[in-house]
Write a protein that holds these residues in place. Structure first.
Motif, mmCIF file in Angstrom:
data_model
loop_
_atom_site.group_PDB
_atom_site.id
_atom_site.type_symbol
_atom_site.label_atom_id
_atom_site.label_comp_id
_atom_site.label_asym_id
_atom_site.label_seq_id
_atom_site.Cartn_x
_atom_site.Cartn_y
_atom_site.Cartn_z
ATOM 1 N N PHE A 144 108.620 68.954 2.858
ATOM 2 C CA PHE A 144 109.062 68.563 1.517
ATOM 3 C C PHE A 144 110.565 68.800 1.311
ATOM 4 O O PHE A 144 111.291 67.917 0.848
ATOM 5 N N GLY A 145 111.039 70.009 1.686
ATOM 6 C CA GLY A 145 112.442 70.357 1.465
ATOM 7 C C GLY A 145 113.392 69.409 2.187
ATOM 8 O O GLY A 145 114.343 68.905 1.593
ATOM 9 N N SER A 146 113.117 69.154 3.464
ATOM 10 C CA SER A 146 114.029 68.299 4.228
ATOM 11 C C SER A 146 113.930 66.851 3.773
ATOM 12 O O SER A 146 114.924 66.122 3.758
ATOM 13 N N TRP A 147 112.726 66.439 3.356
ATOM 14 C CA TRP A 147 112.538 65.071 2.855
ATOM 15 C C TRP A 147 113.392 64.868 1.596
ATOM 16 O O TRP A 147 114.110 63.868 1.464
ATOM 17 N N CYS A 148 113.364 65.827 0.689
ATOM 18 C CA CYS A 148 114.164 65.752 -0.545
ATOM 19 C C CYS A 148 115.653 65.723 -0.209
ATOM 20 O O CYS A 148 116.422 64.934 -0.761
ATOM 21 N N TRP A 149 116.019 66.602 0.711
ATOM 22 C CA TRP A 149 117.424 66.729 1.075
ATOM 23 C C TRP A 149 117.940 65.412 1.668
ATOM 24 O O TRP A 149 119.042 64.964 1.361
ATOM 25 N N ARG A 150 117.108 64.792 2.506
ATOM 26 C CA ARG A 150 117.519 63.535 3.135
ATOM 27 C C ARG A 150 117.667 62.418 2.105
ATOM 28 O O ARG A 150 118.569 61.586 2.199
ATOM 29 N N ILE A 151 116.751 62.381 1.146
ATOM 30 C CA ILE A 151 116.840 61.357 0.096
ATOM 31 C C ILE A 151 118.155 61.508 -0.672
ATOM 32 O O ILE A 151 118.882 60.540 -0.899
ATOM 33 N N ALA A 152 118.480 62.743 -1.026
ATOM 34 C CA ALA A 152 119.714 62.998 -1.784
ATOM 35 C C ALA A 152 120.941 62.640 -0.943
ATOM 36 O O ALA A 152 121.888 62.018 -1.435
ATOM 37 N N HIS A 170 107.847 58.991 -5.426
ATOM 38 C CA HIS A 170 107.389 58.629 -4.077
ATOM 39 C C HIS A 170 106.719 59.794 -3.348
ATOM 40 O O HIS A 170 106.710 59.822 -2.122
ATOM 41 N N LEU A 171 106.177 60.725 -4.099
ATOM 42 C CA LEU A 171 105.529 61.885 -3.467
ATOM 43 C C LEU A 171 104.417 61.472 -2.516
ATOM 44 O O LEU A 171 104.150 62.140 -1.529
ATOM 45 N N ASP A 172 103.772 60.350 -2.818
ATOM 46 C CA ASP A 172 102.679 59.878 -1.963
ATOM 47 C C ASP A 172 103.161 59.472 -0.571
ATOM 48 O O ASP A 172 102.376 59.374 0.357
ATOM 49 N N GLU A 173 104.460 59.183 -0.458
ATOM 50 C CA GLU A 173 104.995 58.722 0.826
ATOM 51 C C GLU A 173 105.406 59.870 1.748
ATOM 52 O O GLU A 173 105.775 59.646 2.895
ATOM 53 N N LEU A 174 105.375 61.097 1.233
ATOM 54 C CA LEU A 174 105.724 62.259 2.046
ATOM 55 C C LEU A 174 104.622 62.478 3.088
ATOM 56 O O LEU A 174 103.469 62.708 2.738
ATOM 57 N N SER A 175 104.996 62.377 4.378
ATOM 58 C CA SER A 175 103.964 62.410 5.413
ATOM 59 C C SER A 175 103.442 63.826 5.665
ATOM 60 O O SER A 175 102.268 64.013 5.966
ATOM 61 N N SER A 176 104.319 64.820 5.551
ATOM 62 C CA SER A 176 103.872 66.203 5.789
ATOM 63 C C SER A 176 104.414 67.091 4.665
ATOM 64 O O SER A 176 105.626 67.164 4.469
ATOM 65 N N ASP A 177 103.506 67.763 3.975
ATOM 66 C CA ASP A 177 103.928 68.605 2.858
ATOM 67 C C ASP A 177 104.892 69.691 3.300
ATOM 68 O O ASP A 177 105.753 70.126 2.541
ATOM 69 N N ALA A 178 104.755 70.131 4.558
ATOM 70 C CA ALA A 178 105.626 71.192 5.070
ATOM 71 C C ALA A 178 107.076 70.726 5.142
ATOM 72 O O ALA A 178 107.997 71.528 5.206
#
Lengths: 147, 201
Positions: B86-94, B76-84
């Protein structure tokens, strides 16, 4: 500073996020107020339930497994696989249609032809029953007729 | 400045050592380059595995959840709204994956009953208390549980929490206050229900 104001700042105090005059005021109040000091201890104990949890480290094999799964499942890959499947199905369908068409034409052609000899070859005066057609011989005969 | 440097060290996808910047590797990973994805996943893997281990308490299940999280991230990398982010997006998914698993496997009432029955000095009691804490976290709204986990479990400063989640400092403070109040209330309520969760002061 009153107890109510201190209690609002207790967590920040505990977290080391207070500085300057506020830090001094809260520290002075806690030294003098047993109830607020008790409340601080109670909060520390409950927060302590969330501290000291173990860390874990993984290895590269875990990453490799994910990259491999991703390679098989990523949307682009799935679209490509779907395109390949569609192309295979289309080719198979086209082949089957061509074979059916060719078969139909052949049957129709044979049905029209006189029995015994292939019609097309007789039209040119070539008799297949005489043996294999020799191109060089036929060319020589034609030259003789021409001359 | 110091806080920003510390935050960079703690946030995957920011500090990249000799590797290309995260945004560049994200672009290449989205284009299907396996080595770029591998490099990004290697950076976040241990932090996510630690989070999963803490929230699930079992190494095997933590690895399973980490794999699920990393695969979801990769697909789902395409759904990441801001590349900056990335870390928090991954953390939230986990975090979401783990807390869903906690909710699915443990019922609070059952935990309290088992806790009440366990001997006071029993190791099982300590284990059950941790399960209860996980269950309380799983029952909180995710915007509360995430600040609490980052601050209390991972030991990040307020500034680092704000940086990790992309939130203003004031929002972090208010959410953290609300989350702590909620956790303390839930814990006290559970203690009253189970007559067992007394805390030594």
């Amino acid at each position: 500073m009153q107890c109510q104001g201190v209690r609002r700042l207790l967590d920040e105090y505990r977290d080391g996020e207070l500085a300057g005059a506020r830090l001094q005021q809260v520290a002075a109040h806690l030294a003098a107020c047993r109830e607020c000091a008790g409340e601080l201890g109670r909060r520390e104990a409950i927060s302590g339930l969330l501290h000291g949890w173990d860390q874990a480290g993984g290895d590269a094999a875990l990453t490799e497994r994910v990259v491999s799964l991703w390679g098989a499942r990523r949307p682009g890959q799935q679209r490509a696989a779907r395109r390949r499947r569609m192309a295979t199905l289309f080719a198979a369908g086209a082949g089957a249609a061509a074979l059916t068409g060719a078969g139909t034409l052949a049957v129709a052609h044979l049905a029209k032809a006189p029995r015994g000899r292939p019609a097309g070859l007789h039209a040119h005066g070539w008799d297949m029953e005489d043996g294999p057609w020799d191109a060089a011989e036929a060319f020589g005969a034609a030259r003789e007729r021409g001359s | 400045m110091e806080a920003a440097r510390l935050a960079d060290e703690q946030i995957p996808g920011r500090a990249c050592g000799g590797a290309a910047p995260a945004a560049e590797r994200l672009r290449r990973a989205r284009a299907g380059e396996g080595s770029a994805l591998r490099s990004l996943l290697d950076e976040i893997r241990d932090r996510i595995l630690t989070l999963c281990f803490r929230l699930l308490g079992d190494r095997h299940e933590a690895e399973d959840a980490t794999q699920e999280a990393m695969l979801r991230i990769s697909l789902h990398l395409d759904e990441l709204s801001s590349d900056a982010q990335f870390g928090s997006w991954c953390w939230r998914i986990a975090q979401r994956i783990c807390l869903d698993r906690v909710r699915a496997r443990t019922r609070r009432a059952e935990l309290l009953a088992r806790y009440r029955e366990a001997n006071r000095d029993d190791e099982e009691r300590a284990l059950l208390l941790r399960l209860l804490v996980r269950r309380l976290l799983a029952d909180m709204p995710s915007d509360m549980s995430e600040v609490l986990i980052l601050r209390e479990m991972e030991g990040l400063s307020y500034m680092q929490v704000a940086d990790t989640l992309g939130l203003p400092l004031g929002t972090v403070k208010s959410r953290l206050n609300a989350a702590r109040r909620r956790f303390r209330d839930d814990y006290s309520k559970a203690g009253q229900e189970g007559e067992a969760c007394s805390v030594k002061e």
